[in-house]
Structures are given as structure tokens and as C-alpha cells.
Design an enzyme around this catalytic site. Structure first.
Site, short mmCIF file in Angstrom:
data_model
loop_
_atom_site.label_atom_id
_atom_site.label_comp_id
_atom_site.label_asym_id
_atom_site.label_seq_id
_atom_site.Cartn_x
_atom_site.Cartn_y
_atom_site.Cartn_z
N ARG A 1 0.85 -1.19 0.00
CA ARG A 1 0.00 0.00 0.00
C ARG A 1 0.88 1.24 0.00
O ARG A 1 1.78 1.38 0.83
CB ARG A 1 -0.90 0.02 1.24
CG ARG A 1 -1.74 1.30 1.34
CD ARG A 1 -2.50 1.35 2.65
NE ARG A 1 -3.56 0.36 2.69
CZ ARG A 1 -4.76 0.53 2.16
NH1 ARG A 1 -5.03 1.64 1.52
NH2 ARG A 1 -5.66 -0.40 2.24
N SER B 1 -12.03 5.38 16.20
CA SER B 1 -12.53 4.08 16.65
C SER B 1 -11.58 3.43 17.64
O SER B 1 -12.01 2.83 18.64
CB SER B 1 -12.73 3.16 15.43
OG SER B 1 -13.06 1.85 15.82
N GLN C 1 -8.12 -5.93 15.73
CA GLN C 1 -7.29 -6.91 15.04
C GLN C 1 -5.81 -6.61 15.31
O GLN C 1 -5.29 -5.58 14.88
CB GLN C 1 -7.54 -6.87 13.54
CG GLN C 1 -6.72 -7.89 12.76
CD GLN C 1 -6.95 -7.78 11.27
OE1 GLN C 1 -7.87 -7.10 10.82
NE2 GLN C 1 -6.11 -8.44 10.50
N GLU D 1 0.06 -1.90 8.90
CA GLU D 1 0.65 -0.55 8.95
C GLU D 1 -0.44 0.51 9.10
O GLU D 1 -0.25 1.52 9.77
CB GLU D 1 1.48 -0.28 7.70
CG GLU D 1 2.18 1.09 7.75
CD GLU D 1 3.22 1.27 6.67
OE1 GLU D 1 3.48 2.42 6.30
OE2 GLU D 1 3.76 0.26 6.18
N ARG D 2 -1.58 0.30 8.49
CA ARG D 2 -2.68 1.26 8.62
C ARG D 2 -3.13 1.35 10.07
O ARG D 2 -3.36 2.45 10.60
CB ARG D 2 -3.84 0.82 7.72
CG ARG D 2 -5.06 1.73 7.76
CD ARG D 2 -6.03 1.34 6.64
NE ARG D 2 -7.30 2.01 6.78
CZ ARG D 2 -8.35 1.51 7.42
NH1 ARG D 2 -8.25 0.30 7.99
NH2 ARG D 2 -9.48 2.17 7.51
#
Length: 302
Positions: free
Chosen positions: A46, A60, A68, A86-87
Site C-alpha cells: 500500500r 474508533s 485486530q 501498517e494502517r
């Protein structure tokens, strides 16, 4: 009176003699790893991270934590590298977390690349070009076949093959897919023609006139039918153009314009949405003045 149970001599000796091992994160458990000890993955497929999506994820995470866990590779004592997630790491940093939950894996660089690519294809919201690049890297750098990839990511060979075809599109169209200016449906329809010039023309028409996927499919089919009738002229200038069929009512309007201005090369384009344009070409200033005089004369008559 019972003696205190304690740990027992054998287990206590093991703990005393392996302090370093006892402090290390366990591979099969979820560990809390300091964010400061984690570095990003240089093989991350990405390349575009939407800032708004990261902020929503950070919000969130502040409210519910990370659902996760990340997957990390151990580089050394107190040093880890992201295999997948990584996100989530970026959003956790935005949320101000000091530690993140993670699984720890020991693997070499080649295996790590494969794990990162497969995990991202399966789970992350990659844009179509990023997904296609991930497939291509699995082929080039991990020596996987399309069948191998299908088994790993749970997708058919034809799906993977169609994704890889996107990388043959001109750069302008690939960038439009990255930025979501063009949909996958439109791109698949445009791929029905191999000529890059025609592909770019169809892309530009789609953006300008808001063509539907069905409209592009019709244009591609028409182009193929016209060129199959005379293959000897396939490379001629006329064969490089994709003609746009107008409904009879709009053909009549176009004819009225041609008659009014006494010109046969006036163009009228109309998209399915109703958007369009009228083009009145001129070859010189004198011809332009005649067009203006015609318009002014018509206004005076009104």
C-alpha cells in the site's frame, strides 16, 4: 499442616536461568508492543493512505482499542518491523497509543514479503492498481504462479489475470483508478481495446461526459465491428477514432445546427446523463466572423 505449594525446584530453576527468554514476546500469544519499538515495512504494497479514513480509524481505536492485532517481525531486542497492519499502526499513533497488540513472527525477508503481500490483498482496502502491483510482485519477487496466488488469497486465476491486465493500461488511466476517478467497471470495459490512444480517448470521454460502463462497452463493440470489416485500414487515422452514435432526435438537432451555420463538420456529443457539448470548428478568423454574424443576425430577427 500443609507445606506451601510454591513453584517447585525444577520450574523455578528454569525461570531463574532464562530471564531474557521470559521477557520476550511470545509468537503464539497477543503481545503488547511499544509503538516506539516498531518500524514500518519497506515492502508495504500500500502506497496511498487516505487521511480521512485514518482519522476515522483513530477515533474508533480511541473508543474501542485495536480489534485486530498487528503482525510483527522481530528484528532484535526491543526492535520490530510491521509485516501486516501498517494502517492500524498509523492510526494508533494518531490516537496517541503507547503500545499496540501484536503477534510476533520470525521469518526471513523473502517470506516476509510474501506474507505482507498476501495479507494485504486479503484484508486491506487496496485500490485496484495497488492490488495488481501486489500480484505482480508475488510473481516477480516470490516466484509464485497465478495458481499459487489464487490458493493463497482465495481468488480465481481469471480474477488475478484481469487484475494484472490493469498494469498494461496507460499511466493516466492507472492514476485515475488510484484516485477513484475511474471505476473498475469502466477500466475493464476500456481494456476491451488494446490501442493505448483509443483507451485514453475513452477514458477522457468517460470523465468529460460521464459515460456509463454500458456506454463504453457499446463504443468498444462498435469500434471492433468497424475495424473487423477492413483489417487493412486498421492502422489508418479513421480507425483511430471511436465514433459515438447519437439517438435520432440528437442527430436531427445536429443536422439543424449544420444547416443553420452552413457547415458540415459541427459535432454534438451527449452522455447518458444528459451532459454534452456542441463544437463548431473554424479554419480562420474570417470563418469565425461569419459564424458570429450568423448568430447576431439571428438575434436581430428575433
Amino acid at each position: 499442616m500443609k507445606k506451601p505449594s510454591g513453584l517447585g525446584r525444577g520450574l523455578g530453576a528454569i525461570i531463574d536461568s532464562s530471564e531474557y527468554v521470559a521477557q520476550q514476546p511470545q509468537k503464539t500469544a497477543i503481545n503488547e508492543i511499544p509503538v516506539s519499538e516498531i518500524e514500518t515495512n519497506p515492502w508495504q504494497p500500500r502506497t496511498d493512505f487516505d487521511q480521512d479514513e485514518l482519522e476515522r480509524l483513530a477515533t474508533s481505536i480511541r473508543a474501542m482499542g485495536i480489534i485486530q492485532p498487528l503482525t510483527l517481525r522481530r528484528l532484535g531486542e526491543h526492535k520490530y518491523q510491521v509485516i501486516a497492519g501498517e494502517r492500524r499502526l498509523r492510526a494508533s499513533q494518531m490516537a496517541g497509543l503507547d503500545k499496540v497488540p501484536a503477534y510476533i513472527r520470525d521469518t526471513d525477508d523473502d517470506k516476509m514479503l510474501e506474507l505482507a503481500l498476501v495479507e494485504n490483498i486479503q484484508r486491506a482496502d487496496l485500490n485496484p492498481i495497488e492490488e495488481a502491483l501486489s500480484y505482480q510482485r508475488l510473481i516477480d519477487e516470490c516466484n509464485l504462479t497465478q495458481e499459487n496466488m489464487g490458493e493463497r488469497v482465495g481468488k480465481s486465476r481469471s480474477t488475478i489475470a484481469n487484475s494484472l491486465r490493469l498494469l498494461k493500461l496507460p499511466p493516466e488511466i492507472q492514476q485515475a483508478l488510484r484516485s477513484k476517478e475511474l471505476s473498475m467497471g469502466h477500466a475493464r470495459a476500456i481494456m476491451g481495446i488494446d490501442d493505448p490512444e483509443i483507451q485514453i480517448s475513452l477514458y477522457q470521454q468517460t470523465v468529460e461526459f460521464g459515460y456509463s460502463v454500458r456506454r463504453i462497452e457499446d463504443l468498444v463493440r462498435q469500434y471492433k465491428e468497424e475495424n473487423s470489416q477492413d483489417d487493412s485500414n486498421a492502422t489508418s487515422q479513421s480507425a483511430k477514432k471511436v465514433k459515438k452514435n447519437l439517438a435520432p432526435v440528437y442527430e436531427e438537432i445536429k443536422s439543424q445546427f449544420c444547416s443553420f451555420f452552413k457547415k458540415s463538420d459541427i459535432k454534438l456529443d451527449r452522455a447518458d446523463s444528459g451532459k454534452g457539448k456542441i463544437t463548431i470548428p473554424f479554419a480562420s478568423d474570417d470563418e469565425l466572423n461569419k459564424i458570429l454574424e450568423t448568430l447576431l443576425l439571428d438575434n436581430k430577427n428575433e
